[in-house]
Design a protein around this motif. Structure first.
Motif, short mmCIF file in Angstrom:
data_model
loop_
_atom_site.label_atom_id
_atom_site.label_comp_id
_atom_site.label_asym_id
_atom_site.label_seq_id
_atom_site.Cartn_x
_atom_site.Cartn_y
_atom_site.Cartn_z
N THR A 1 25.96 45.44 43.15
CA THR A 1 26.89 44.63 43.94
C THR A 1 27.39 45.42 45.15
O THR A 1 27.46 44.90 46.26
CB THR A 1 28.07 44.17 43.06
OG1 THR A 1 27.53 43.53 41.89
CG2 THR A 1 28.97 43.19 43.78
N SER B 1 26.28 41.40 34.12
CA SER B 1 26.65 41.80 35.48
C SER B 1 25.38 42.25 36.19
O SER B 1 24.34 42.43 35.56
CB SER B 1 27.61 42.99 35.46
OG SER B 1 28.82 42.65 34.89
N ALA B 2 25.52 42.50 37.48
CA ALA B 2 24.40 43.03 38.25
C ALA B 2 24.05 44.44 37.76
O ALA B 2 24.91 45.16 37.27
CB ALA B 2 24.76 43.06 39.73
N PHE C 1 30.15 36.37 36.92
CA PHE C 1 30.80 36.61 38.21
C PHE C 1 30.60 35.48 39.21
O PHE C 1 30.99 35.59 40.35
CB PHE C 1 30.27 37.97 38.70
CG PHE C 1 30.44 38.39 40.13
CD1 PHE C 1 31.70 38.67 40.64
CD2 PHE C 1 29.33 38.57 40.94
CE1 PHE C 1 31.83 39.13 41.95
CE2 PHE C 1 29.45 39.02 42.25
CZ PHE C 1 30.71 39.30 42.76
N ARG D 1 35.63 40.99 42.17
CA ARG D 1 34.99 42.14 41.54
C ARG D 1 35.35 42.24 40.06
O ARG D 1 36.48 42.00 39.68
CB ARG D 1 35.39 43.44 42.26
CG ARG D 1 34.96 43.53 43.71
CD ARG D 1 33.47 43.29 43.94
NE ARG D 1 32.57 44.10 43.16
CZ ARG D 1 32.07 45.28 43.53
NH1 ARG D 1 32.40 45.76 44.70
NH2 ARG D 1 31.26 45.95 42.76
N GLY D 2 34.37 42.55 39.26
CA GLY D 2 34.59 42.64 37.82
C GLY D 2 34.68 41.29 37.14
O GLY D 2 35.07 41.20 35.97
N GLY D 3 34.31 40.23 37.86
CA GLY D 3 34.52 38.87 37.36
C GLY D 3 33.67 38.44 36.18
O GLY D 3 33.95 37.40 35.56
N SER D 4 32.65 39.21 35.83
CA SER D 4 31.81 38.80 34.70
C SER D 4 32.59 38.74 33.39
O SER D 4 32.26 37.94 32.50
CB SER D 4 30.64 39.76 34.52
OG SER D 4 29.88 39.83 35.69
N GLU E 1 23.31 39.30 39.92
CA GLU E 1 23.35 38.83 38.54
C GLU E 1 22.12 38.00 38.20
O GLU E 1 21.70 37.94 37.05
CB GLU E 1 24.63 38.02 38.30
CG GLU E 1 25.85 38.85 37.86
CD GLU E 1 26.48 39.71 38.95
OE1 GLU E 1 26.12 39.57 40.13
OE2 GLU E 1 27.36 40.53 38.61
N1 ASP Z 1 28.76 42.61 39.58
C1 ASP Z 1 30.10 42.25 39.89
C2 ASP Z 1 30.88 43.49 40.31
O1 ASP Z 1 30.35 44.58 40.33
C3 ASP Z 1 30.78 41.56 38.76
C4 ASP Z 1 31.01 42.41 37.53
O2 ASP Z 1 30.52 43.53 37.42
O3 ASP Z 1 31.68 41.92 36.62
O4 ASP Z 1 32.03 43.36 40.63
#
Ligand code: ASP
Ligand code: MG
Length: 432
Positions: A47, A41-42, A136, A151-154, A74
């Motif tokens: 993000t 992730s970033a 992501f 969001r959270g897609g990683s 990312e």
């Molecule tokens: N960097 C993106 C986010 O903060 C993806 C992730 O963290 O999975 O949503």
């Protein structure tokens, strides 16, 4: 030799020191003879910072450009991590989502993965590299534009790659030791779950447990990839999400006995992000519910619990209540009000001071009395129940927001989930 996909969240790669720590961990896996694909992730909250930046130059950034901007987060972490691994004498190559073959539909901001063609990742592994993939993100098959997965897609990137590469395990690293029987910030006696099935994990994720994204668990279930949720700050074994056995090379003494006893209830999840909307005085005739929920679905609002009652105002009418994400409240009210005459309701009541508690457990299917235990526990705490809904393996209730913590604690004890020792350590970061 096994193939491991490892995903590191933002808090695990927040700064140079964290990146070096993660690089060491990856290098030690490599030295132990595993093939390793890493999804990152970033760094930290980057993000969010990029979203703020976009908002500063444009109140409604064009979605294509916003995705282009966000995927840069990312790209930074993948390249920095590859450098840190190289510095430890292992070779690593980084790849964008598009280079890694993550193919999505064309929607920006919440694209769905439709295929993964990881040819370049395979060759990198064959040539002895660690492959690092930007999480992501992907590329649209039709428009060829760069997309993001939401969001959270990683997590979803990691599971999708693990499935496409037929990996032995997908390890999801964050800043806690695994999935807990309740949020340890509310219930300090929560215990780590050693192993949980896909369906239970999906119910937990849908009920507000934030550790894994629902879509990633759905993907894992469809493809049968075992997920191991663990901390990048410790060497402890975390939580295995699988319907099968824990794969042999990863079994430890503790995971071996944990398969012996399966508790009736696996965990208590909670959610503070929903609101309740009641449409008062809806004519009690066929077609009204269809009309109302078509309007809601046109707005692409996901609703959760629905209750219909004889109206408090008039017996020929009904009141329809449902819960929805608080962030969609204004949109829902506006859409319904604009069709007030056609639906024929009296007025709308909106309440965002609610909390939702859910108990999840496969054992519910075969053990009577699970519901009575919950209601008894809540009544002993004088917690009033507003709405109730159930699935085969979940009971959810809506309470007042201020009662939620007490309700979660009481339910957790009532099902005998409390641990004698404090197991939960939050190692760092601001969540994921
Ligand atoms: N960097 C993106 C986010 O903060 C993806 C992730 O963290 O999975 O949503
Ligand atoms: Mg993040």
């Amino acid at each position: 030799m096994s193939l491991v996909v490892q995903k590191f969240g933002g808090s695990s790669v927040a700064d140079a020191a964290s990146v070096k720590r993660v690089a060491k961990r990856i290098a030690s896996y490599r030295k132990a003879g595993h093939d390793v694909v890493v999804v990152v992730s970033a760094m930290g909250d980057q993000t969010d910072d990029l979203i703020d930046l976009a908002q500063e130059v444009s109140p409604v950034p064009p979605p294509r450009e916003l995705d282009m901007l966000l995927t840069a987060g990312e790209r930074i972490s993948m390249a920095v991590l590859a450098m840190a691994i190289a510095n430890l004498g292992e070779s690593a190559q980084s790849f964008t989502g598009s280079q890694a073959g993550v193919i999505t539909d064309e929607s920006h901001g919440r694209a769905r993965i439709i295929d993964v063609t990881p040819g370049r990742i395979r060759s990198a592994l064959d040539d002895g590299h660690v492959a690092i993939v930007a999480g992501f993100q992907g590329v649209s098959q039709t428009t060829k534009n760069i997309t993001t997965l939401g969001r959270g897609g990683s997590d979803t990137t990691a599971v999708a790659l693990a499935a496409a590469l037929d990996a032995d395990v997908c390890e999801i690293y964050s800043d806690v030791d695994g999935v807990f029987t309740a949020d340890p910030r509310i219930v300090p006696s929560a215990r780590k779950i050693d192993k949980i099935g896909y369906e239970e994990m999906m119910e937990m994720a849908a009920s507000g447990a934030k550790i894994l994204m629902l879509r990633c668990v759905e993907y894992a279930r469809r493809s049968g990839v075992p997920i191991h949720v663990r901390s990048s700050f410790s060497k402890h074994s975390g939580t295995w999400v699988t319907d099968g056995e824990i794969p042999e090379p990863f079994r430890t003494a503790s995971t071996k006995d944990s398969t012996m006893e399966q508790p009736i209830i696996s965990g208590v999840a909670h959610d503070r992000s929903e609101a309740k909307l009641t449409i008062v005085g809806v004519p009690d005739v066929p077609g009204k519910a269809a009309e109302i929920f078509s309007i809601i679905s046109e707005q692409e609002i996901n609703i959760d619990m629905i209750v219909q009652n004889i109206s408090t105002r008039d017996p020929g009418r009904t009141d329809i209540s449902f819960t929805l994400p608080m962030t969609d409240g204004a949109k829902a009210i506006e859409a319904l009000e604009s069709r007030k005459d056609s639906i024929g309701f009296d007025h709308i009541r909106y309440d965002d001071q609610i909390g939702k508690l859910s108990v999840v457990g496969d054992g519910m299917r075969s053990n009577p009395g699970v519901t009575a235990t919950l209601f008894r526990a809540l009544s002993d705490e004088h917690v009033n129940i507003d709405l109730i809904s159930t699935s085969e393996i979940r009971i959810s209730v809506v309470t007042r927001a201020e009662d939620l913590d007490r309700a979660v604690t009481a339910a957790h004890s009532a099902y005998g989930l409390d641990s004698d020792e404090t197991q939960a350590i939050v190692y760092g970061g601001t969540g994921r």
